[in-house]
Structure formats: C-alpha cells, structure tokens
Design a protein around this motif. Structure first.
Motif, PDB file in Angstrom:
ATOM      1  N   UNK A   1      52.637  65.587  14.194  1.00  0.00           N
ATOM      2  CA  UNK A   1      53.894  66.298  14.420  1.00  0.00           C
ATOM      3  C   UNK A   1      54.434  66.811  13.090  1.00  0.00           C
ATOM      4  N   UNK A   2      54.918  68.025  13.078  1.00  0.00           N
ATOM      5  CA  UNK A   2      55.385  68.657  11.843  1.00  0.00           C
ATOM      6  C   UNK A   2      56.895  68.563  11.633  1.00  0.00           C
ATOM      7  N   UNK A   3      57.634  68.142  12.670  1.00  0.00           N
ATOM      8  CA  UNK A   3      59.096  68.159  12.584  1.00  0.00           C
ATOM      9  C   UNK A   3      59.702  66.805  12.926  1.00  0.00           C
ATOM     10  N   UNK A   4      60.879  66.586  12.366  1.00  0.00           N
ATOM     11  CA  UNK A   4      61.723  65.460  12.736  1.00  0.00           C
ATOM     12  C   UNK A   4      62.747  65.972  13.731  1.00  0.00           C
ATOM     13  N   UNK A   5      63.287  65.091  14.561  1.00  0.00           N
ATOM     14  CA  UNK A   5      64.444  65.500  15.357  1.00  0.00           C
ATOM     15  C   UNK A   5      65.637  65.539  14.402  1.00  0.00           C
ATOM     16  N   UNK A   6      66.643  66.261  14.757  1.00  0.00           N
ATOM     17  CA  UNK A   6      67.829  66.316  13.899  1.00  0.00           C
ATOM     18  C   UNK A   6      68.445  64.918  13.742  1.00  0.00           C
ATOM     19  N   UNK A   7      68.352  64.106  14.794  1.00  0.00           N
ATOM     20  CA  UNK A   7      68.879  62.740  14.703  1.00  0.00           C
ATOM     21  C   UNK A   7      68.119  61.890  13.682  1.00  0.00           C
TER      22      UNK A   7
END
Length: 157
Positions: A1-7
C-alpha cells in the motif's frame, strides 16, 4: 500500500485544526504517502542523498539558483481572510485542476493530492512550513515554501 489514511497521518491536525478545518470532501483527496513511497518519490524527484531541504547538496536541483525565477511573499495571503493562493503563484502555475501534485515536506513525509485541492486547502498544507516543495506529476514547475513566508517559483531541471 502506498498511502496512509488521514487518521494514521502524524500531522492530520493541519487539516482538521478547529481554526481552519479543510472541508470533508477535500479530506478525501488528501493522501499522505507511506514512508517507503514518500522516500521513493523524494529520491526520484527532490534528492537522492538528502533527507530534508536543510541538507540538500549542491548537486540537487533545488540548490541550483538558475532553477528559480522569482521569490514572493506567501505569508500575507496566508494570514488574510482571502482563501486564494497569491496571484503570482496562480499566474506561474497554469495547471489543470486534475493534475496530481506532491507536497514534499521531507524524505519520509509527502502528500499526494490534486492541484484543485491544493489550491483550496493551501493554508492547511502550510500550517507546517518547514521548507516544503510542491511539484506536479510530469510538470516542470515547482514551488519551494520557506518558514519566513516566502515561496520560490521555479522549475525542475
């Protein structure tokens, strides 16, 4: 996965701060990258050696003075009630709203979004103004913000 959640993002507060919360629909378009993906993008587009703007080497494109055309004040616009980016930036960056942009705080902290989202939420992005560089996917133009309230307008070469 390339992204984090904003949380999961350590600096989520810059987008949810009570004095200037970003609209909910904009939050969906703000995609913090994982440290691994941030590092890859930084190394390919900013510096292969330096982890942040304070340690850029003379061989890194941001350190080449000929890449920078103009320096303007962004702080006055940030502190004003006007939500728009400074006119000089809008005149310099003539991108379509759907252009993918990368707001590069440092090697392990890069946010991907669209130019339209950055234009609307630029004040949030600059809550943390420790030398971030904005670049666009497959675009030469670049913006380099500093903590003294200036932004350099230039191009990557």
């Amino acid at each position: 996965m390339s992204y984090l959640t904003l949380d999961e993002y350590q600096r989520k507060w810059i987008f949810t701060h009570q004095s200037m919360p970003a609209p909910e629909e904009e939050l969906k378009a703000i995609k913090p990258m994982t440290q691994a993906r941030s590092s890859q993008l930084w190394q390919e587009n900013i510096s292969a050696q330096s982890p942040d703007v304070d340690r850029l080497s003379s061989s890194d494109w941001p350190m080449n003075e000929s890449n920078w055309k103009e320096t303007i004040d962004w702080m006055a616009a940030w502190e004003s009630d006007d939500e728009s980016l400074p006119e000089e930036i809008l005149a310099f960056i003539d991108w379509q709203d759907d252009v993918t942009v990368y707001f590069c705080y440092e090697k392990y902290n890069v946010i991907e979004t669209k130019w339209s989202t950055f234009k609307r939420c630029w004040k949030n992005f600059l809550f943390y103004d420790d030398g971030p560089i904005l670049i666009g996917r497959r675009r030469n133009e670049a913006l380099w913000f500093d903590g003294n309230g200036n932004v350099r307008l230039g191009s990557r070469k």
